[in-house]
Design a protein around this motif. Structure first.
Motif, PDB file in Angstrom:
ATOM      1  N   ALA A 182       0.862  -1.181   0.000  1.00 46.23           N
ATOM      2  CA  ALA A 182       0.000   0.000   0.000  1.00 46.23           C
ATOM      3  C   ALA A 182       0.895   1.227   0.000  1.00 46.23           C
ATOM      4  N   GLU A 183       0.574   2.160  -0.862  1.00 46.27           N
ATOM      5  CA  GLU A 183       1.349   3.398  -0.896  1.00 46.27           C
ATOM      6  C   GLU A 183       0.907   4.305   0.248  1.00 46.27           C
ATOM      7  N   LEU A 184       1.883   4.862   0.951  1.00 45.70           N
ATOM      8  CA  LEU A 184       1.587   5.836   2.007  1.00 45.70           C
ATOM      9  C   LEU A 184       1.710   7.225   1.388  1.00 45.70           C
ATOM     10  N   VAL A 185       0.698   8.042   1.614  1.00 44.21           N
ATOM     11  CA  VAL A 185       0.678   9.378   1.032  1.00 44.21           C
ATOM     12  C   VAL A 185       0.923  10.410   2.121  1.00 44.21           C
ATOM     13  N   PRO A 208       0.713   7.956   9.315  1.00 46.37           N
ATOM     14  CA  PRO A 208       1.553   6.865   8.805  1.00 46.37           C
ATOM     15  C   PRO A 208       2.726   7.321   7.932  1.00 46.37           C
ATOM     16  N   TRP A 209       2.512   8.290   7.019  1.00 46.09           N
ATOM     17  CA  TRP A 209       3.598   8.726   6.132  1.00 46.09           C
ATOM     18  C   TRP A 209       4.715   9.378   6.939  1.00 46.09           C
ATOM     19  N   THR A 210       4.360  10.243   7.858  1.00 47.16           N
ATOM     20  CA  THR A 210       5.359  10.939   8.674  1.00 47.16           C
ATOM     21  C   THR A 210       6.118   9.944   9.556  1.00 47.16           C
ATOM     22  N   ALA A 211       5.395   9.004  10.163  1.00 47.82           N
ATOM     23  CA  ALA A 211       6.058   7.974  10.975  1.00 47.82           C
ATOM     24  C   ALA A 211       6.972   7.109  10.102  1.00 47.82           C
ATOM     25  N   ALA A 212       6.516   6.782   8.890  1.00 46.87           N
ATOM     26  CA  ALA A 212       7.320   5.975   7.971  1.00 46.87           C
ATOM     27  C   ALA A 212       8.600   6.699   7.574  1.00 46.87           C
ATOM     28  N   THR A 213       8.505   7.994   7.269  1.00 48.81           N
ATOM     29  CA  THR A 213       9.711   8.726   6.865  1.00 48.81           C
ATOM     30  C   THR A 213      10.719   8.810   8.010  1.00 48.81           C
ATOM     31  N   ARG A 246       7.907   7.414  -3.983  1.00 55.48           N
ATOM     32  CA  ARG A 246       6.711   6.799  -3.401  1.00 55.48           C
ATOM     33  C   ARG A 246       7.171   5.958  -2.212  1.00 55.48           C
ATOM     34  N   ILE A 247       6.433   6.029  -1.111  1.00 56.14           N
ATOM     35  CA  ILE A 247       6.746   5.224   0.067  1.00 56.14           C
ATOM     36  C   ILE A 247       5.710   4.113   0.152  1.00 56.14           C
ATOM     37  N   TRP A 248       6.206   2.882   0.276  1.00 58.04           N
ATOM     38  CA  TRP A 248       5.354   1.697   0.281  1.00 58.04           C
ATOM     39  C   TRP A 248       5.418   0.986   1.620  1.00 58.04           C
ATOM     40  N   LEU A 249       4.256   0.574   2.096  1.00 60.04           N
ATOM     41  CA  LEU A 249       4.151  -0.305   3.254  1.00 60.04           C
ATOM     42  C   LEU A 249       3.920  -1.702   2.694  1.00 60.04           C
TER      43      LEU A 249
END
Length: 172
Positions: A91-94, A113-118, A141-144
């Motif tokens: 799933a792409e995180l936006v 989620p995007w900020t935590a992922a980065t 693109r950041i993917w989970l």
């Protein structure tokens, strides 16, 4: 069966925390760096992994709709053998729209989620400079990636023998 699931979960967690690259298989195998998602993270569930694609990072294509099923391949650090091959979903995180003006990890978007992922990805990234998160926002693109289902290969489930190459005889 619950013991086997717990054992698989333990192997998955150990492999994710002991590896610095992961192989993703769609139409071909691609190696990339990743960040494991720890328990309790807003980035996603524990046992998942995060990858960045495009821009300054390797291009991985559309992992949510790959040309072939997505598999995660975890290899042994010591000898490179496959430890696990697992089917997975992506799933792409936006990025949140309000963090365009805020530095990542600050303000009201810190739990998104995007900020935590980065934040997790930045901690794993070697180099990249102080503006790498801004570059990811603009170019990547950041993917989970969530392993899902029974392993295709594991220590107790080796690959089928059809994957072993036959001896090629030279032409006369």
């Amino acid at each position: 069966m619950s013991t086997r699931r717990t054992d698989l979960g333990a192997v998955l967690e150990a492999a994710l925390h002991r590896s610095d690259i992961v192989w993703l298989r769609t139409d071909r195998d691609r190696a990339t760096w990743f960040a494991p998602v720890p328990a309790g993270s807003p980035a996603g569930p524990s046992g998942s992994l995060l990858v960045v694609a495009g821009g300054p990072e390797p291009e991985l294509g559309d992992l949510a709709a790959p040309p072939a099923p997505l598999h995660v391949i975890l290899r042994s650090k010591g000898d490179g053998r496959r430890l696990l091959v697992l089917p997975a979903t992506a799933a792409e995180l936006v990025p949140p729209s309000s963090s365009v003006t805020q530095p990542p990890g600050e303000g009201s978007d810190a739990g998104d989620p995007w900020t935590a992922a980065t934040a997790l990805l930045r901690a794993e990234r070697i180099g990249g400079g102080p503006d790498i998160v801004s570059r990811w926002r603009a170019e990547s693109r950041i993917w989970l990636i969530r392993p899902a289902g029974r392993p295709v290969e594991s220590p107790d489930r080796p690959p089928p023998t059809t994957l072993v190459a036959e001896v090629v005889r030279p032409l006369p």
